[in-house]
Design a protein around this motif. Structure first.
Motif, PDB file in Angstrom:
ATOM      1  N   VAL A   1      45.499  41.478  40.088  1.00  0.00           N
ATOM      2  CA  VAL A   1      46.189  41.858  38.852  1.00  0.00           C
ATOM      3  C   VAL A   1      45.223  41.681  37.693  1.00  0.00           C
ATOM      4  O   VAL A   1      44.555  40.643  37.576  1.00  0.00           O
ATOM      5  CB  VAL A   1      47.447  40.986  38.629  1.00  0.00           C
ATOM      6  N   THR A   2      45.139  42.699  36.833  1.00  0.00           N
ATOM      7  CA  THR A   2      44.240  42.641  35.687  1.00  0.00           C
ATOM      8  C   THR A   2      44.851  41.782  34.580  1.00  0.00           C
ATOM      9  O   THR A   2      46.029  41.404  34.632  1.00  0.00           O
ATOM     10  CB  THR A   2      43.968  44.043  35.114  1.00  0.00           C
ATOM     11  N   ALA A   3      44.031  41.503  33.556  1.00  0.00           N
ATOM     12  CA  ALA A   3      44.517  40.736  32.406  1.00  0.00           C
ATOM     13  C   ALA A   3      45.654  41.457  31.702  1.00  0.00           C
ATOM     14  O   ALA A   3      46.464  40.834  31.019  1.00  0.00           O
ATOM     15  CB  ALA A   3      43.367  40.470  31.439  1.00  0.00           C
ATOM     16  N   GLY A   4      45.710  42.781  31.862  1.00  0.00           N
ATOM     17  CA  GLY A   4      46.780  43.560  31.254  1.00  0.00           C
ATOM     18  C   GLY A   4      47.959  43.776  32.174  1.00  0.00           C
ATOM     19  O   GLY A   4      48.774  44.675  31.938  1.00  0.00           O
ATOM     20  N   ASP A   5      48.049  42.937  33.237  1.00  0.00           N
ATOM     21  CA  ASP A   5      49.161  42.975  34.189  1.00  0.00           C
ATOM     22  C   ASP A   5      49.243  44.288  34.970  1.00  0.00           C
ATOM     23  O   ASP A   5      50.342  44.712  35.375  1.00  0.00           O
ATOM     24  CB  ASP A   5      50.505  42.713  33.481  1.00  0.00           C
TER      25      ASP A   5
ATOM     26  N   GLN B   1      53.392  48.649  45.066  1.00  0.00           N
ATOM     27  CA  GLN B   1      53.638  48.860  43.630  1.00  0.00           C
ATOM     28  C   GLN B   1      52.324  48.874  42.832  1.00  0.00           C
ATOM     29  O   GLN B   1      52.188  48.260  41.767  1.00  0.00           O
ATOM     30  CB  GLN B   1      54.569  47.781  43.055  1.00  0.00           C
ATOM     31  N   ALA B   2      51.331  49.554  43.365  1.00  0.00           N
ATOM     32  CA  ALA B   2      50.022  49.592  42.725  1.00  0.00           C
ATOM     33  C   ALA B   2      50.051  50.444  41.450  1.00  0.00           C
ATOM     34  O   ALA B   2      50.654  51.523  41.421  1.00  0.00           O
ATOM     35  CB  ALA B   2      48.987  50.153  43.684  1.00  0.00           C
ATOM     36  N   ASP B   3      49.385  49.937  40.411  1.00  0.00           N
ATOM     37  CA  ASP B   3      49.140  50.725  39.204  1.00  0.00           C
ATOM     38  C   ASP B   3      47.789  51.431  39.317  1.00  0.00           C
ATOM     39  O   ASP B   3      47.601  52.521  38.783  1.00  0.00           O
ATOM     40  CB  ASP B   3      49.144  49.824  37.965  1.00  0.00           C
ATOM     41  N   ILE B   4      46.861  50.767  39.989  1.00  0.00           N
ATOM     42  CA  ILE B   4      45.518  51.321  40.199  1.00  0.00           C
ATOM     43  C   ILE B   4      45.209  51.233  41.687  1.00  0.00           C
ATOM     44  O   ILE B   4      45.289  50.158  42.285  1.00  0.00           O
ATOM     45  CB  ILE B   4      44.451  50.542  39.401  1.00  0.00           C
ATOM     46  N   VAL B   5      44.853  52.372  42.275  1.00  0.00           N
ATOM     47  CA  VAL B   5      44.547  52.420  43.709  1.00  0.00           C
ATOM     48  C   VAL B   5      43.064  52.717  43.884  1.00  0.00           C
ATOM     49  O   VAL B   5      42.549  53.692  43.308  1.00  0.00           O
ATOM     50  CB  VAL B   5      45.387  53.499  44.421  1.00  0.00           C
ATOM     51  N   ILE B   6      42.386  51.882  44.662  1.00  0.00           N
ATOM     52  CA  ILE B   6      40.927  52.016  44.800  1.00  0.00           C
ATOM     53  C   ILE B   6      40.546  52.003  46.276  1.00  0.00           C
ATOM     54  O   ILE B   6      40.976  51.120  47.038  1.00  0.00           O
ATOM     55  CB  ILE B   6      40.181  50.867  44.093  1.00  0.00           C
ATOM     56  N   ALA B   7      39.724  52.962  46.663  1.00  0.00           N
ATOM     57  CA  ALA B   7      39.084  52.936  47.977  1.00  0.00           C
ATOM     58  C   ALA B   7      37.611  52.614  47.732  1.00  0.00           C
ATOM     59  O   ALA B   7      36.928  53.305  46.983  1.00  0.00           O
ATOM     60  CB  ALA B   7      39.226  54.279  48.675  1.00  0.00           C
TER      61      ALA B   7
ATOM     62  N   ARG C   1      37.509  38.650  41.146  1.00  0.00           N
ATOM     63  CA  ARG C   1      37.632  37.377  40.419  1.00  0.00           C
ATOM     64  C   ARG C   1      36.558  37.253  39.355  1.00  0.00           C
ATOM     65  O   ARG C   1      36.822  36.770  38.250  1.00  0.00           O
ATOM     66  CB  ARG C   1      37.516  36.198  41.400  1.00  0.00           C
ATOM     67  N   ARG C   2      35.348  37.662  39.693  1.00  0.00           N
ATOM     68  CA  ARG C   2      34.247  37.611  38.727  1.00  0.00           C
ATOM     69  C   ARG C   2      34.588  38.382  37.457  1.00  0.00           C
ATOM     70  O   ARG C   2      34.217  37.994  36.357  1.00  0.00           O
ATOM     71  CB  ARG C   2      32.978  38.197  39.365  1.00  0.00           C
ATOM     72  N   ASP C   3      35.337  39.472  37.634  1.00  0.00           N
ATOM     73  CA  ASP C   3      35.691  40.308  36.486  1.00  0.00           C
ATOM     74  C   ASP C   3      36.968  39.857  35.797  1.00  0.00           C
ATOM     75  O   ASP C   3      37.492  40.559  34.925  1.00  0.00           O
ATOM     76  CB  ASP C   3      35.843  41.771  36.938  1.00  0.00           C
ATOM     77  N   GLY C   4      37.481  38.708  36.192  1.00  0.00           N
ATOM     78  CA  GLY C   4      38.638  38.152  35.506  1.00  0.00           C
ATOM     79  C   GLY C   4      39.975  38.570  36.061  1.00  0.00           C
ATOM     80  O   GLY C   4      41.015  38.307  35.439  1.00  0.00           O
ATOM     81  N   LEU C   5      40.008  39.231  37.215  1.00  0.00           N
ATOM     82  CA  LEU C   5      41.279  39.627  37.816  1.00  0.00           C
ATOM     83  C   LEU C   5      41.864  38.458  38.612  1.00  0.00           C
ATOM     84  O   LEU C   5      41.129  37.639  39.181  1.00  0.00           O
ATOM     85  CB  LEU C   5      41.090  40.835  38.745  1.00  0.00           C
ATOM     86  N   ASN C   6      43.181  38.406  38.666  1.00  0.00           N
ATOM     87  CA  ASN C   6      43.874  37.393  39.457  1.00  0.00           C
ATOM     88  C   ASN C   6      44.099  37.962  40.861  1.00  0.00           C
ATOM     89  O   ASN C   6      44.878  38.901  41.049  1.00  0.00           O
ATOM     90  CB  ASN C   6      45.215  37.043  38.790  1.00  0.00           C
ATOM     91  N   VAL C   7      43.391  37.425  41.827  1.00  0.00           N
ATOM     92  CA  VAL C   7      43.445  37.950  43.190  1.00  0.00           C
ATOM     93  C   VAL C   7      44.635  37.354  43.934  1.00  0.00           C
ATOM     94  O   VAL C   7      44.753  36.130  44.078  1.00  0.00           O
ATOM     95  CB  VAL C   7      42.136  37.651  43.942  1.00  0.00           C
TER      96      VAL C   7
END
Length: 343
Positions: free
Chosen positions: A234-238, A272-278, A211-217
């Motif tokens: 979701v990032t600002a770029g969807d 349906q992840a575009d970016i996967v993070i561990a 959220r701090r970085d502007g993502l919609n949680v």
């Protein structure tokens, strides 16, 4: 012979009548060419000595700057270590280059001075009657002018380098001050605090950082049926981002390849992840890193977690996905200073 005997320059008293008579005789026999040649020779020697002195003075000054630079210590634990190191090396390179110039100039000016001293034993008037400007005696003196220009250029180069270094240190000092303010804010999480969290708190911290970085949680914590997605945003770029959070007590412990395989099997097909993070406050095993690399899973371990959670670098910048968001987009005004990457 044209000597103004009303000059204020007095003939030296050598305390020896015979020596005084010799001086007067040689002066009376000197022609205008002899006197002019003698003066030219003396002037060339003076210029050579001036160049020699300038080169020596600059060499000592540059060596002093090098010693000062060697005493300069880069702040430990700063996110700007790369910037400090780069500025230090740029200044060192400029000083070393200038030192090489002045040391060479010193040697060449000294050689010219020695050559001029040797010429004193010869016919000075004949020396200045050479029409050929490329004559060795003339070209050696002409070199002094080039050496003087090189010395001056080296001095300017070092002064400019010092000014750039001062400006960079000033810029970094401001960033360090802003970082200190950020570290004291609610937007920063120290690794020590992270290590004392439980798994639930760790997941919610990851959501808060997103959220701090502007993502919609969309999801801020996992559970028994989360299918490997503890946090979804979701990032600002969807772009849909799926986080799997692996907290390790006291920051000790590694995340293995089995967890990566599980995440890979659900993040894209199920979420349906575009970016996967561990993300973990520990580290990853080599098999886990190898698997993640081959399946485009981004690993955010302890070092990267410090950049993201503690120092405020934007998530996408930490992951190397974009160069644009180098500042945190905070919900409150004090939740993020401008961040400069370490290199």
């Amino acid at each position: 012979m044209h000597i103004n005997w009303r000059t204020t320059v007095e003939l030296p008293d050598y305390g020896n009548d015979h020596l005084c008579e010799l001086f007067q005789r040689h002066l009376s026999e000197a022609t205008d060419d002899d006197l002019l040649a003698a003066y030219l020779h003396w002037t060339e020697g003076r210029i050579a000595l001036d160049c020699l002195g300038m080169a020596d003075e600059l060499t000592a000054r540059f060596q002093s700057e090098t010693e000062s630079l060697n005493r300069l210590r880069i702040p430990l634990g700063s996110p700007y270590v790369g910037a400090y190191q780069s500025a230090k090396e740029d200044l060192r390179h400029a000083i070393d280059k200038a030192l090489s110039t002045t040391e060479t100039a010193f040697q060449k000016a000294r050689a010219t001075w020695v050559s001029l001293c040797a010429q004193t034993r010869h016919d000075l008037a004949g020396r200045y009657q050479h029409a050929d400007e490329t004559h060795p005696d003339r070209s050696a003196v002409a070199l002094i002018g080039q050496l003087g220009e090189q010395n001056a250029g080296a001095e300017r180069a070092v002064q400019n380098a010092l000014a750039r270094h001062r400006d960079e240190m000033h810029r970094l000092a401001i960033l360090e001050e802003e970082l200190a303010t950020f570290l004291a804010s609610d937007g920063s999480f120290s690794l020590q605090d992270v290590d004392t969290m439980n798994a639930y708190e760790f997941e919610h911290m990851v959501a808060a950082l997103a959220r701090r970085d502007g993502l919609n949680v969309l999801r801020s914590g996992g559970g028994s049926r989360d299918l490997g997605a503890d946090v979804i945003a979701v990032t600002a770029g969807d772009l849909r981002v799926v986080f799997q959070c692996k907290h390790r007590h006291a920051g000790v412990g590694k995340v293995g390849s089995r967890d990566m395989q599980t995440l890979n099997g659900t993040a894209r097909p199920e979420h349906q992840a575009d970016i996967v993070i561990a993300v973990t406050n520990g580290t990853f095993t080599k098999p886990a890193s190898d698997f993640a690399r081959s399946h485009t899973i981004h690993l955010l371990g302890r070092t990267d977690l410090r950049s993201w959670a503690t120092w405020g670098e934007h998530l996408l910048s930490v992951l190397g996905l974009t160069d644009a968001p180098l500042t945190t987009t905070a919900a409150t005004p004090d939740c993020g200073p401008p961040y400069v990457q370490a290199s």
